[in-house]
Write a protein that holds these residues in place. Structure first.
Motif, short mmCIF file in Angstrom:
data_model
loop_
_atom_site.label_atom_id
_atom_site.label_comp_id
_atom_site.label_asym_id
_atom_site.label_seq_id
_atom_site.Cartn_x
_atom_site.Cartn_y
_atom_site.Cartn_z
N ASP A 4 1.25 29.87 32.84
CA ASP A 4 0.92 30.92 33.80
C ASP A 4 0.77 32.29 33.15
N GLY A 5 1.71 32.67 32.30
CA GLY A 5 1.73 34.03 31.78
C GLY A 5 1.55 34.10 30.28
N PHE A 6 0.94 35.20 29.79
CA PHE A 6 0.71 35.33 28.36
C PHE A 6 2.01 35.47 27.58
N ALA A 7 2.87 36.39 28.01
CA ALA A 7 4.12 36.63 27.28
C ALA A 7 4.96 35.36 27.21
N ALA A 8 5.03 34.63 28.31
CA ALA A 8 5.81 33.39 28.34
C ALA A 8 5.20 32.34 27.41
N SER A 9 3.88 32.29 27.34
CA SER A 9 3.24 31.31 26.45
C SER A 9 3.52 31.64 24.99
N VAL A 10 3.54 32.91 24.65
CA VAL A 10 3.87 33.31 23.28
C VAL A 10 5.31 32.92 22.95
N ASP A 11 6.23 33.23 23.85
CA ASP A 11 7.64 32.87 23.63
C ASP A 11 7.80 31.37 23.43
N LEU A 43 -3.41 29.33 23.00
CA LEU A 43 -2.77 29.82 24.21
C LEU A 43 -3.82 30.00 25.31
N MET A 44 -3.62 29.34 26.43
CA MET A 44 -4.41 29.60 27.63
C MET A 44 -3.45 30.07 28.70
N TYR A 45 -3.78 31.18 29.36
CA TYR A 45 -2.85 31.74 30.33
C TYR A 45 -3.59 32.26 31.56
N ILE A 59 2.52 40.13 20.31
CA ILE A 59 2.85 39.08 19.34
C ILE A 59 3.60 39.68 18.16
N GLN A 60 3.14 40.81 17.67
CA GLN A 60 3.83 41.47 16.55
C GLN A 60 5.27 41.81 16.92
N ASP A 61 5.48 42.29 18.14
CA ASP A 61 6.83 42.64 18.58
C ASP A 61 7.70 41.38 18.71
N LYS A 62 7.13 40.34 19.32
CA LYS A 62 7.92 39.14 19.57
C LYS A 62 8.28 38.41 18.29
N ILE A 63 7.43 38.49 17.29
CA ILE A 63 7.69 37.75 16.05
C ILE A 63 8.94 38.29 15.34
N MET A 64 9.34 39.51 15.69
CA MET A 64 10.53 40.08 15.07
C MET A 64 11.79 39.28 15.42
N LYS A 98 7.46 34.49 7.73
CA LYS A 98 7.16 34.07 6.36
C LYS A 98 5.92 33.19 6.26
N VAL A 99 5.40 32.70 7.40
CA VAL A 99 4.26 31.79 7.38
C VAL A 99 3.09 32.45 8.10
N TYR A 100 1.93 31.83 7.99
CA TYR A 100 0.73 32.35 8.64
C TYR A 100 0.64 31.84 10.07
N LEU A 101 0.29 32.74 10.99
CA LEU A 101 0.11 32.40 12.40
C LEU A 101 -1.29 32.80 12.81
N ASP A 102 -2.04 31.86 13.37
CA ASP A 102 -3.43 32.10 13.74
C ASP A 102 -3.62 31.71 15.20
N PHE A 103 -3.74 32.72 16.07
CA PHE A 103 -3.76 32.50 17.52
C PHE A 103 -5.18 32.43 18.07
#
Length: 310
Positions: A160-167, A228-230, A267-272, A279-284
């Motif tokens: 449903d939500g973008f932030a939740a899908s990232v988490d 991610l689809m939201y 995404i940058q904030d959440k990855i913290m 340490k790895v590559y993330l491609d969204f």
């Protein structure tokens, strides 16, 4: 190390499908994070899922079977057999739709072929023990024009939500890296992959690429492609305001001008929160829609030819 492996020639999915059904709206990157924002093309002023769902449904045999197996079975039989893999499971909870979209995007955009196809899971009821949503190998563009051999383990979320899908996606990926669960998930992932390698590749080399400790394995960088689809009410607003397809496409472009950078910063904030994932590559790959449930049910109908009856 097999330096002659031409990974791009081994992908099954042509990039033309992206141009036919999606519009590339936004991209951003830093050292190890990339985001690629897409919109589904409007039909008139309505975001219609039928065209893209038809293509997705017509591609399921390539997700389930290797090219060699498809040739052996024939296209029609392979497609019919692949329908069994998807089964008549509730599309609202079936994670395979996200896996399928991830496969289509990684192969066509990143030019990295899936090396372990899904056919072994037809008789494997414990498939969900496996951690990732697809394992790929290839030459990954980690910087503009710079490529490096890579192992890609994917993750997909349709929510449903973008932030939740990232988490959810980052939490799932962390299972491969944290001190508690990484031994189980990483070993299981590579073990399952090696049991279902495609015969279309140099098996010995690919096997080494998936064997921790081998030279080929150690040469690879690790990339996590994430689909991610939201849901967003912004698309409902576009449908109400737009009078034509041109207007709708202009409005979705404006949506991404605003939201694209917000996606990246979030995404940058959440990855913290996940030190290991830094340490790895993330491609969204990010696609907003106005009704994820309708999308899932449309794909289900195109695969099975009937509506889901729960």
């Amino acid at each position: 190390m097999n330096k002659n492996m031409k990974w791009e020639k081994l992908v099954q999915i042509d990039e033309q499908w992206v141009s036919d059904h999606l519009t590339r709206q936004h991209n951003a990157e830093d050292a190890k994070i990339k985001i690629r924002g897409y919109s589904i093309k409007f039909s008139g002023n309505i975001l219609d899922f039928n065209a893209i769902s038809t293509f997705v449904a017509e591609s399921i045999h390539k997700f389930v079977y290797s090219p060699g197996k498809i040739k052996e079975l024939g296209e029609i039989k392979a497609l019919m057999q692949a329908q069994k893999y998807f089964g008549k499971k509730n599309p609202d909870t079936d994670g395979k739709y996200g896996e399928l979209l991830l496969f289509l995007l990684v192969e066509s955009v990143l030019k990295c072929p899936m090396v372990a196809h899904k056919i072994t899971t037809l008789s494997n009821t414990r498939d969900q023990v496996k951690g990732g949503d697809g394992i790929f190998l290839g030459d990954y563009e980690y910087q503009a024009g710079k490529y490096h051999p890579a192992c890609l383990i994917g993750e997909s979320k349709i929510m449903d939500g973008f932030a939740a899908s990232v988490d959810d996606a980052l939490d799932s990926l962390d299972r491969f890296h944290n001190e508690r669960s990484s031994p189980q998930f990483s070993v299981t992932e590579f073990m399952v992959a090696k049991q279902s390698l495609s015969g279309d590749f140099d098996i010995d080399y690919v096997y080494d690429c998936l064997t921790p400790g081998s030279e080929a394995f150690q040469k690879n960088i690790l990339v996590h492609p994430v689909f991610l689809m939201y849901n967003t009410s912004g698309i409902d607003t576009i449908e109400k305001e737009a009078l034509t397809q041109i207007m709708a496409e202009e409005l979705i472009k404006e949506y991404f001008i605003k939201r694209g950078n917000e996606h990246f910063r979030l995404i940058q904030d959440k990855i913290m929160k996940w030190e290991n994932l830094q340490k790895v590559y993330l491609d969204f790959f990010i696609i907003p829609v106005n009704n994820v449930r309708k999308f899932r049910n449309t794909v289900y109908y195109q695969i099975h030819g009937v509506q889901y009856e729960g």
